[in-house]
Write an enzyme that holds these catalytic residues in place. Structure first.
Site, PDB file in Angstrom:
ATOM      1  N   GLU A  66       2.147   5.223  -1.277  1.00 52.61           N
ATOM      2  CA  GLU A  66       1.445   6.052  -2.699  1.00 52.61           C
ATOM      3  C   GLU A  66      -0.072   6.282  -1.979  1.00 52.61           C
ATOM      4  O   GLU A  66      -1.197   6.072  -2.462  1.00 52.61           O
ATOM      5  CB  GLU A  66       1.206   4.946  -3.679  1.00 52.61           C
ATOM      6  CG  GLU A  66       2.385   4.733  -4.726  1.00 52.61           C
ATOM      7  CD  GLU A  66       2.370   3.751  -5.497  1.00 52.61           C
ATOM      8  OE1 GLU A  66       1.067   3.361  -6.157  1.00 52.61           O
ATOM      9  OE2 GLU A  66       3.260   3.389  -6.188  1.00 52.61           O
ATOM     10  N   GLU A  69      10.274   2.163  -5.317  1.00 50.32           N
ATOM     11  CA  GLU A  69       9.445   1.206  -6.168  1.00 50.32           C
ATOM     12  C   GLU A  69       9.755   1.570  -7.646  1.00 50.32           C
ATOM     13  O   GLU A  69       9.679   2.995  -8.005  1.00 50.32           O
ATOM     14  CB  GLU A  69       8.087   1.151  -5.768  1.00 50.32           C
ATOM     15  CG  GLU A  69       7.414   0.283  -6.787  1.00 50.32           C
ATOM     16  CD  GLU A  69       6.116   0.076  -6.135  1.00 50.32           C
ATOM     17  OE1 GLU A  69       5.817   0.163  -4.980  1.00 50.32           O
ATOM     18  OE2 GLU A  69       5.068  -0.055  -7.287  1.00 50.32           O
TER      19      GLU A  69
END
Length: 685
Positions: free
Chosen positions: A170, A245
């Site tokens: 991220e 995720e």
């Protein structure tokens, strides 16, 4: 042969053939050893043993993930590295415990989030059969960070468990040209060191930018992007995809009411983060798309900190499929029912110990099963039979009546599973259940022990919250305590911990030596429990004796001067930065119109101080002095002259408060002219 100059490097490349090896897989984690020997003039100068395994992996843009020629779904979890009671100082045996709990749930893969894991953890994944998404934390292409990336790949590239490298998690530049160029360079670094495995990056945005990092990897990784799965696959049909995720759903073990004003979350899989999805929705989105390789849920276990969606006073996460101790929440049985195919699974929630004023009120009941149908009965009377929904599972609203709630699972018309929850009586006895029957007496081995209370029929009481006190004798010590409550502020060290919805955990670790270890758990009004575990004699672990160098105390504060003798034990306000003034060692204090002053310092003792005590050496102490430690007078200097002065102190606890009450003639100087050092008794000897 290889010649290497002084201070130089050399690489020797060797090859060997392997005939028909047994293949590594989660079901059969076969490992081999490669022994490498270095010789000089015919003599062995060094050797190393490397564990490895053989398997084939492939990510396909249409059919997902293939292991050893078999098309399987990745059923994974993400995890931080901490556990109740021990934080990130996790004994190796706890890695095995945690991985075993995950495998029992049906997990076949683990994402280390978001940093290199301990090498002992990687070895456990190899030997137990858990595939690993091995993740680099630092998104940077400078030489130092490239070196760290190379270190990660070099260390883990012989682990058969590693099926994917992840170069980041991220990162803000993931949807930019700069981000793309950085991943392209990191990709090249990894491929030069390991051309056998694909590379991904865990992206949570930027998928549809003109430049984005998915264009520089082998497998696209989605973090919380369920709504983008289909569009991205349609626009990028040649790129294999996985969920890197997923989830971020909230639960508290044993809690069945959501009350955000009290930081409470129910266990019915109804709550999730704004960016996430419930467990059921997240798995369905992956399971129904054959081109999605699989998923990694956030998270397998709760972890300290990040108590989303709350803040203080919550102190741990709510995301876990299991709590901080590894006790299952409802989500554990949900995924077990979805993922385990080789044995029957059937669990009921909630418990059936509701208060008297709940009689007649509807209770939401869920059955988690991999059967075809489930029948629900209350006190022998059938409520209804339902066809099992493999994604949503099955739910009933049952008017509460004390007794026995029972579920029966059917497959092909035959009974394959049964389970029940019963209304128990009041607890009468404590029960301890060790994870194993023995410990290695090496000073490192550890195990979690489950603590609970039972009624007169030996039934677990799921609503108990008794405070427990523990004592241990023999070659072991308690290193941690937990109960899985994200809102609990009780210490995780010591010998006391309350149950939370019927459960707590005490972790013991062996000392060097062998013999019986006895653990007792007690609580007022109930019969205590005692178990004995043997510490087995093992070969001593090569080690260097710990060193306890003298502790230099060089941060002192001086009280206001006084003519009358002050109370050396008086409380000092934490925010007092005015009456007490900082001073440095070597600075004497002139007693102007006064005769007394107090000097104050603190220190955190070594473990040896806590067990044996120690001594404090004052070099060139000037003036008469009383030495006070933790409110106790431990020594007195009766002369005014400057001299070295030593006092001994008994075993102490965690933080030590040291006061030096100095007395002198008005107008003279007193104080610490030389250094002050705290020493262990071992160092003193």
């Amino acid at each position: 042969k290889l010649s290497v100059g002084a201070l130089g490097e050399g690489i020797a490349s060797l090859s060997m053939t392997v005939s028909d090896p047994q293949l590594w897989s989660p079901d059969s984690p076969a490992l081999y050893k490669v022994k490498t020997v270095v010789k000089q003039n015919g003599a062995v100068t060094d050797e190393a043993e490397t564990r490895c395994g053989f398997r084939t992996i492939r990510f396909d843009n249409n059919t997902g993930f293939w292991l050893n020629g078999e098309n399987i779904k990745i059923k994974g979890v993400c995890n931080h590295q901490d556990h109740a009671g021990v934080g990130v100082a996790v004994p190796d045996a706890l890695w095995e415990f945690r991985l075993r709990k995950l495998k029992e749930m049906g997990v076949n893969a683990y994402r280390v989030a978001h940093n290199p894991a301990a090498k002992e953890f990687m070895a456990a994944c190899d030997s137990m059969g858990i595939m690993v998404l091995d993740e680099n934390r630092l998104f940077n292409t400078s030489p130092e960070y490239v070196r760290q990336l190379e270190w990660l790949v070099r260390r883990d590239r012989n682990c058969p468990s590693v099926i994917l490298w992840s170069v980041f998690n991220e990162e803000p530049m993931q949807g930019t040209e700069n981000g793309y160029e950085m991943v392209r360079r990191m990709y090249d670094v990894v491929k030069k060191m390991d051309p056998t495995r694909p590379i991904t990056a865990a992206m949570n945005g930027g998928f549809f930018s003109e430049y984005n990092v998915s264009q520089a990897v082998d497998v696209g990784g989605f973090n919380y992007q369920i709504e983008s799965y289909d569009r991205f696959h349609e626009e990028n049909p040649n790129l294999p995809l996985t969920s890197s995720e997923d989830g971020s759903a909230f639960m508290i073990r044993g809690e069945y009411v959501t009350d955000r004003s009290k930081n409470l979350m129910d266990s019915y899989d109804t709550q999730c983060a704004d960016w996430g999805a419930t467990h059921r929705r997240a798995w369905k989105a992956v399971a129904e798309r054959p081109w999605m390789a699989g998923c990694f849920y956030w998270t397998g276990f709760d972890y300290h900190g990040e108590p989303t969606p709350f803040r203080w006073p919550s102190v741990s996460s709510f995301f876990g499929i299991m709590d901080l101790c590894g006790f299952p929440k409802m989500a554990y049985y949900l995924h077990q029912a979805q993922w385990v195919k080789d044995k029957p699974v059937l669990e009921l929630v909630p418990h059936w110990n509701w208060p008297a004023d709940s009689i007649g009120k509807p209770i939401k009941v869920m059955a988690l099963s991999n059967a075809d149908k489930v029948k629900l009965l209350l006190n022998g009377k059938e409520i209804s039979e339902q066809t099992v929904d493999p994604y949503e599972m099955n739910t009933w609203s049952v008017p509460y009546k004390p007794g026995k709630l029972e579920a029966i699972g059917y497959k092909n018309g035959k009974i394959v599973s049964r389970t029940k929850v019963e209304t128990t009586k009041e607890p009468v006895q404590v029960r301890l259940t060790p994870d194993r029957n023995s410990l290695a007496g090496d000073g490192r081995d550890a195990m979690p022990i489950t603590v609970e209370v039972v009624d007169s029929k030996g039934r677990h009481v799921p609503t108990a919250n008794n405070m427990m006190e523990f004592t241990v004798t023999g070659p072991a010590e308690i290193i941690g305590l937990g109960n899985g409550n994200p809102n609990c502020h009780e210490p995780e060290k010591g010998n006391k911990r309350s149950l939370f919805y019927g459960l707590a955990q005490v972790i013991i670790q062996s000392k060097e030596g062998s013999g019986p270890i006895t653990l007792t758990a007690s609580t007022p009004g109930l019969k205590p429990a005692t178990i004995t575990i043997n510490a087995d004699q093992v070969a001593p672990v090569p080690s260097v004796a710990p060193e306890f160098p003298p502790m230099l105390l060089n941060r002192w504060a001086a009280s206001p001067l006084s003519t009358d003798k002050p109370d050396a034990t008086r409380q000092i306000a934490d925010n007092d930065m005015n009456s007490w003034q900082p001073i440095s060692g070597g600075d004497l204090i002139k007693l102007e119109n006064a005769n007394f002053v107090i000097l104050h310092a603190t220190f955190n003792p070594y473990q040896a101080h806590r067990e044996e005590g120690g001594s404090i050496l004052f070099k060139q102490l000037t003036g008469k002095a009383e030495i006070w430690l933790n409110g106790q007078l431990i020594g007195s200097k009766t002369t005014d002259k400057e001299e070295d002065f030593t006092v001994e102190f008994p075993p102490v606890k965690e933080r030590c408060d040291l006061r030096v009450l100095l007395n002198g003639t008005t107008g003279e100087a007193v104080g610490l002219k030389g250094n002050v050092t705290v020493r262990t008794k071992r160092a003193t000897k």
